[in-house]
Write an enzyme that holds these catalytic residues in place. Structure first.
Site, PDB file in Angstrom:
ATOM      1  N   CYS B  66       0.818  -1.216   0.000  1.00 13.29           N
ATOM      2  CA  CYS B  66       0.000   0.000   0.000  1.00 13.29           C
ATOM      3  C   CYS B  66       0.857   1.275   0.000  1.00 13.29           C
ATOM      4  O   CYS B  66       0.646   2.160  -0.832  1.00 13.29           O
ATOM      5  CB  CYS B  66      -0.977  -0.006   1.166  1.00 13.29           C
ATOM      6  SG  CYS B  66      -0.262  -0.333   2.779  1.00 13.29           S
ATOM      7  N   ASN B 230      -5.760   2.531   1.775  1.00 11.72           N
ATOM      8  CA  ASN B 230      -4.799   1.416   1.821  1.00 11.72           C
ATOM      9  C   ASN B 230      -5.468   0.053   1.805  1.00 11.72           C
ATOM     10  O   ASN B 230      -4.845  -0.939   1.431  1.00 11.72           O
ATOM     11  CB  ASN B 230      -3.918   1.524   3.065  1.00 11.72           C
ATOM     12  CG  ASN B 230      -4.719   1.508   4.349  1.00 11.72           C
ATOM     13  OD1 ASN B 230      -5.609   2.340   4.519  1.00 11.72           O
ATOM     14  ND2 ASN B 230      -4.433   0.578   5.228  1.00 11.72           N
TER      15      ASN B 230
END
Lengths: 263, 263, 263, 263
Positions: B66, B230
């Site tokens: 992420c 994320n």
């Protein structure tokens, strides 16, 4: 602008009018010429860690800005000792909503502001002028400011490079040497646990500036972190501490609050 | 480690095991040798914006990390077009508490974590390896990760320098040229109002990566900002998009959520 | 006030103008006489769970209020089935900052509003009129509204008393009987774990009303809890669902979002 | 259980072991018989506003519970003066995450807990026993506790009914009469502005209990609101204040912190 000609014995404005000594630097960051440049030299910059001696007896104290304070206190020891290499220095400040002032606006409306992570000043932050003026040496310095969901507090991270052979232990010594006797600076660097580095969460209402650092041994990059409560060390508390010194009082007077945890 | 020998038709692990192609780079950032280095070449790095063609028909997709995603997508166009000068690149990621995983810990205990601004990885973040691998060119890249009070989301700011004469309009053209047809990348750069730059607050549940930038004309510094959720673009959504491409489906399938405002 | 004479085929105002049928009840809670009381009877109250049949083909739908919706849906089954004793009913609504509207004010200024727990309407909340009108039977009903740090969402707790011999299982049956086929009502009552009762945290962006309850066997008091996203089920989503029914469309159309977790 | 036989001169446990004087009441709410019921009479309940005289010289002080404190202090004046009608009293407490203790759990994991509004004790809260014991008169009392996104603080709302002819001015007089000299109780009731009623946001770190109220003139219902910092007035600060009284010291000693705003 502050009535700098006033009859008051001591003037410590919270505003930025007399922080900058160089009219050109002022104009560069404030976008206009200073109206009374000949008066700029009358003021002491209100940062006790850098100007304690000049503050003694001072009657005109230009209180330091909050983001500037977090940048200056983070970088001062390494720059004063001349161990920073000439690369560009990037400093990023994460600030709370109180930094935008007490007046409501569309940007401060709770449904908009809560939970937000917004860059609000990527380049050209005015406090850059203070940091350039106060930090020893000559180097490119870049400040970026980001709004976070907190109400109070600033966490600043700054990146500098030290020479080959300079160790993290040397960094530690540098901060100890310069700040060892400071009543409101604490070195926060712990190997384990939750509170390994500075966190403004622990500083609400206090006059502390907590400073930590970590070194990347492969590259010589040092990440310095500093945390303050922008409404105390950054502004009002800074002014009180400066006034205490100016008047010869115990500089900790009125600044005894040690903070809350958890909060 | 993922069963890379498995009989499954398509494997898209969320874990980091097969993201890095160079065993030495892996060892440098993961602290140990990769157990099956000879298999590393079998995997496509699961970032559709960079590897859409390789993803077509792919059966082994190493889903991107992420923080790495936010760094890579922020910097890719300028590096691909070769307009970044050779200075060190500093990228700072502000992340939410979900990035630390679904298991509770002392650090994630609400009274400790709420309202916190803590650097948790000042140097040596593992995702640096992915960014080094995926970004074109050779340059020093430094990542720093900071925990914020949000639950979801990453806001990354990265600082690069462009040559004299390169204007902000040129930066804009670069992002348009490289990302113009991307369904999940949006350029967010508005002169006025609250939402001038990317903010993860607006992206919860979406697969978007919002990208903005601002140029300091005096120094040539460009501050690039990228925001993602994320838990979507950084992980699961990224995997879904990669799978859609691999299978020849509409790559937007299952990723239609446009987000909530305010939230 | 809504143009109730307009030529539009269907009008579904979000405002409160035509929710109340009884001019005296309107005057009591709105503090002034209704300007066109003769038109009040033209409108169907836009709550699908109570008025699905009247909504079919309706052209004038007075969209239900958000706090009223959470109170009405919490209490409706027990009151409809006539098992509530005649004691005063206290309902407390915990609301987010979006309930105060999209305009900024001193009260919504983030430093003031964030982290706040403030009663903002202890007595006399206007939505009481809707709840009195819509809930079966005659009984004293008291609403109190409290501002919480969330942006979206309402959690309402209401206290009623059931007769001796009426068990929690009977309560469960009552809610099943009345809401068993409702697409947007979910009974949330789990013995273990974190999510034992309704929580608006799970509902952002959804049209669900989650309902739970717990019985005090010693006293016959039943605490009913309901959670909604005030910006969906309380307002816009409610209107969409009502319109879908009015037009003979699938009533879930446009309301499919299932929510995010964690968020 | 506390070492009640210990040789310590003064014992003030934070735990609940000796708060309840009636073994049957204890057993009802704690689900088991008290192990040393014959010792229960040795303890003074540590609530200075109700027991200041008994606390003087006390050596065994059973520190009051936090939610119980907010309920007791909210209701005490009206019940002491005998002006509350015999209806069931509903008290709802909104608490922060610190109330669940210092140990992490799945429920306190930040991604789960942040932004949550969850009823965690709809019926049968143990602090009901303390409130029943300490409040004058005999009446049905019902407590419900709800988790909110704050870290510290409790806001309690309680609903009572006063007789015909009893005015809001009379309510005000009642609180003045009973609490007029209390150093840590403040009546918060302002007609305009943001801070019209108590809000725990203003009390972090303080020993104050702020109390407000509002009367529904049509029904005689009075909504009483009380706010405390559960980690101070509810527990530790309460203990300090009790100890100060027991020892004949200034009862405000160590409890001078006035709070932060905004925070």
């Amino acid at each position: 602008m502050v009535n700098y000609l006033g009859e008051y014995k001591v003037i410590i404005p919270g505003a930025a009018d007399f922080r900058i000594k160089d009219p050109e630097l002022y104009a560069q960051y404030y976008g206009e010429a200073h109206p009374v440049p000949e008066k700029l030299g009358d003021w002491v910059y209100g940062n006790p860690e850098l100007h304690r001696e000049q503050l003694v007896g001072a009657a005109r104290i230009a209180c330091a800005g909050c983001f500037a304070t977090s940048v200056i206190l983070a970088l001062y020891p390494l720059l004063k000792l001349g161990v920073v290499m000439g690369k560009d220095i990037i400093a990023t400040g994460l600030v709370g909503s109180s930094a935008a002032g007490a007046s409501s606006s569309d940007a401060s409306h709770h449904p908009e502001r809560e939970g937000s992570l917004r860059v609000y000043k990527p380049v050209g932050h005015r406090h850059t002028a203070e940091a350039i003026q106060e930090l020893p040496g000559s180097f490119p310095l870049h400040l970026t400011a980001i709004a976070t969901p907190r109400v109070r507090g600033i966490l600043t991270t700054a990146h500098v490079w030290v020479p080959d052979g300079y160790s993290e232990r040397d960094v530690w010594s540098a901060y100890r040497e310069v700040y060892g006797d400071e009543p409101f600076i604490r070195i926060v660097k712990v190997g384990k646990g939750i509170h390994r580095y500075p966190d403004p969460k622990l500083l609400d209402g206090t006059n502390f500036c907590d400073i930590g650092f970590e070194m990347d041994n492969d590259t010589g990059r040092v990440v310095v972190m500093s945390a303050i409560d922008n409404l105390v060390k950054g502004t009002a508390g800074h002014a009180v501490q400066s006034l205490n010194i100016a008047q010869g009082w115990d500089e900790r007077m009125g600044l005894e609050f040690a903070g809350l945890h958890p909060a």
